[in-house]
Motif scaffolding. Structure first.
Motif, PDB file in Angstrom:
ATOM      1  N   GLY A 125      30.723  46.337  46.742  1.00 50.82           N
ATOM      2  CA  GLY A 125      30.980  46.258  45.306  1.00 50.82           C
ATOM      3  C   GLY A 125      32.444  46.518  44.981  1.00 50.82           C
ATOM      4  O   GLY A 125      33.065  45.825  44.174  1.00 50.82           O
ATOM      5  N   ALA A 126      33.008  47.531  45.638  1.00 49.95           N
ATOM      6  CA  ALA A 126      34.429  47.837  45.453  1.00 49.95           C
ATOM      7  C   ALA A 126      35.302  46.685  45.943  1.00 49.95           C
ATOM      8  O   ALA A 126      36.298  46.330  45.298  1.00 49.95           O
ATOM      9  N   ALA A 127      34.924  46.085  47.063  1.00 49.19           N
ATOM     10  CA  ALA A 127      35.681  44.938  47.578  1.00 49.19           C
ATOM     11  C   ALA A 127      35.647  43.783  46.587  1.00 49.19           C
ATOM     12  O   ALA A 127      36.666  43.135  46.339  1.00 49.19           O
ATOM     13  N   GLY A 128      34.479  43.533  46.014  1.00 47.49           N
ATOM     14  CA  GLY A 128      34.361  42.456  45.038  1.00 47.49           C
ATOM     15  C   GLY A 128      35.235  42.682  43.821  1.00 47.49           C
ATOM     16  O   GLY A 128      35.917  41.765  43.357  1.00 47.49           O
ATOM     17  N   TRP A 129      35.233  43.909  43.304  1.00 45.82           N
ATOM     18  CA  TRP A 129      36.074  44.191  42.140  1.00 45.82           C
ATOM     19  C   TRP A 129      37.557  44.095  42.480  1.00 45.82           C
ATOM     20  O   TRP A 129      38.356  43.622  41.661  1.00 45.82           O
ATOM     21  N   PHE A 133      38.846  42.071  44.679  1.00 42.35           N
ATOM     22  CA  PHE A 133      39.151  40.647  44.748  1.00 42.35           C
ATOM     23  C   PHE A 133      39.292  40.048  43.351  1.00 42.35           C
ATOM     24  O   PHE A 133      40.168  39.214  43.106  1.00 42.35           O
ATOM     25  N   VAL A 134      38.447  40.454  42.425  1.00 47.81           N
ATOM     26  CA  VAL A 134      38.545  39.950  41.045  1.00 47.81           C
ATOM     27  C   VAL A 134      39.874  40.377  40.420  1.00 47.81           C
ATOM     28  O   VAL A 134      40.580  39.564  39.807  1.00 47.81           O
ATOM     29  N   ILE A 135      40.218  41.645  40.590  1.00 41.56           N
ATOM     30  CA  ILE A 135      41.490  42.143  40.045  1.00 41.56           C
ATOM     31  C   ILE A 135      42.661  41.415  40.700  1.00 41.56           C
ATOM     32  O   ILE A 135      43.626  41.035  40.028  1.00 41.56           O
ATOM     33  N   GLY A 136      42.582  41.199  42.008  1.00 42.88           N
ATOM     34  CA  GLY A 136      43.646  40.480  42.705  1.00 42.88           C
ATOM     35  C   GLY A 136      43.791  39.050  42.219  1.00 42.88           C
ATOM     36  O   GLY A 136      44.900  38.549  42.055  1.00 42.88           O
ATOM     37  N   LEU A 137      42.659  38.382  41.993  1.00 38.22           N
ATOM     38  CA  LEU A 137      42.722  37.007  41.491  1.00 38.22           C
ATOM     39  C   LEU A 137      43.364  36.950  40.115  1.00 38.22           C
ATOM     40  O   LEU A 137      44.181  36.066  39.831  1.00 38.22           O
ATOM     41  N   VAL A 138      43.016  37.893  39.260  1.00 38.81           N
ATOM     42  CA  VAL A 138      43.576  37.896  37.903  1.00 38.81           C
ATOM     43  C   VAL A 138      45.067  38.215  37.934  1.00 38.81           C
ATOM     44  O   VAL A 138      45.875  37.504  37.319  1.00 38.81           O
ATOM     45  N   LEU A 139      45.442  39.275  38.653  1.00 36.98           N
ATOM     46  CA  LEU A 139      46.843  39.698  38.640  1.00 36.98           C
ATOM     47  C   LEU A 139      47.742  38.795  39.472  1.00 36.98           C
ATOM     48  O   LEU A 139      48.804  38.375  39.006  1.00 36.98           O
ATOM     49  N   PHE A 140      47.358  38.506  40.701  1.00 32.77           N
ATOM     50  CA  PHE A 140      48.225  37.724  41.576  1.00 32.77           C
ATOM     51  C   PHE A 140      48.239  36.249  41.169  1.00 32.77           C
ATOM     52  O   PHE A 140      49.269  35.703  40.796  1.00 32.77           O
ATOM     53  N   CYS A 141      47.064  35.634  41.236  1.00 32.78           N
ATOM     54  CA  CYS A 141      46.998  34.206  40.925  1.00 32.78           C
ATOM     55  C   CYS A 141      47.301  33.945  39.463  1.00 32.78           C
ATOM     56  O   CYS A 141      47.978  32.967  39.112  1.00 32.78           O
ATOM     57  N   GLY A 142      46.797  34.806  38.591  1.00 29.07           N
ATOM     58  CA  GLY A 142      47.033  34.619  37.161  1.00 29.07           C
ATOM     59  C   GLY A 142      48.501  34.698  36.797  1.00 29.07           C
ATOM     60  O   GLY A 142      49.004  33.889  36.017  1.00 29.07           O
ATOM     61  N   SER A 143      49.208  35.675  37.360  1.00 38.30           N
ATOM     62  CA  SER A 143      50.629  35.795  37.031  1.00 38.30           C
ATOM     63  C   SER A 143      51.424  34.607  37.561  1.00 38.30           C
ATOM     64  O   SER A 143      52.337  34.111  36.881  1.00 38.30           O
ATOM     65  N   LEU A 144      51.073  34.125  38.758  1.00 36.20           N
ATOM     66  CA  LEU A 144      51.796  32.962  39.287  1.00 36.20           C
ATOM     67  C   LEU A 144      51.486  31.693  38.492  1.00 36.20           C
ATOM     68  O   LEU A 144      52.377  30.863  38.265  1.00 36.20           O
ATOM     69  N   ASP A 145      50.239  31.551  38.058  1.00 34.64           N
ATOM     70  CA  ASP A 145      49.895  30.401  37.214  1.00 34.64           C
ATOM     71  C   ASP A 145      50.625  30.454  35.883  1.00 34.64           C
ATOM     72  O   ASP A 145      51.108  29.429  35.388  1.00 34.64           O
TER      73      ASP A 145
END
Length: 78
Positions: A22-26, A28-40
């Motif tokens: 569960g912690a890993a999933g959260w 990954f979600v935070i990473g997708l939002v912050l990393f990928c979102g900021s680059l997009d």
């Protein structure tokens, strides 16, 4: 793309892995939002200050992989 596939795999494994998956999933979600979102957003013309979120997203990805590793190697309860 690999983090999205890992997140999808975690959806199916979450019941067997408990808290660590569960912690890993959260993470990954935070990473997708912050990393990928900021680059997009940067590619779309957002101010350059938004780039400061990318390292935090990368850190969240690393923490997610570490949590998944702990879930994989910890002893299973009988």
């Amino acid at each position: 793309m690999i983090h999205a596939a890992a997140l999808l795999a975690l959806v199916f494994l979450i019941e067997r892995g408990g808290w660590w998956l569960g912690a890993a999933g959260w993470c990954f979600v935070i990473g997708l939002v912050l990393f990928c979102g900021s680059l997009d957003l940067l590619a779309a013309g957002a101010p350059h200050v938004i780039a400061h979120a990318a390292p935090w997203g990368g850190t969240a990805f690393i923490l997610g992989w570490l949590a998944a590793l702990v879930a994989a190697v910890r002893p299973k309860k009988a």
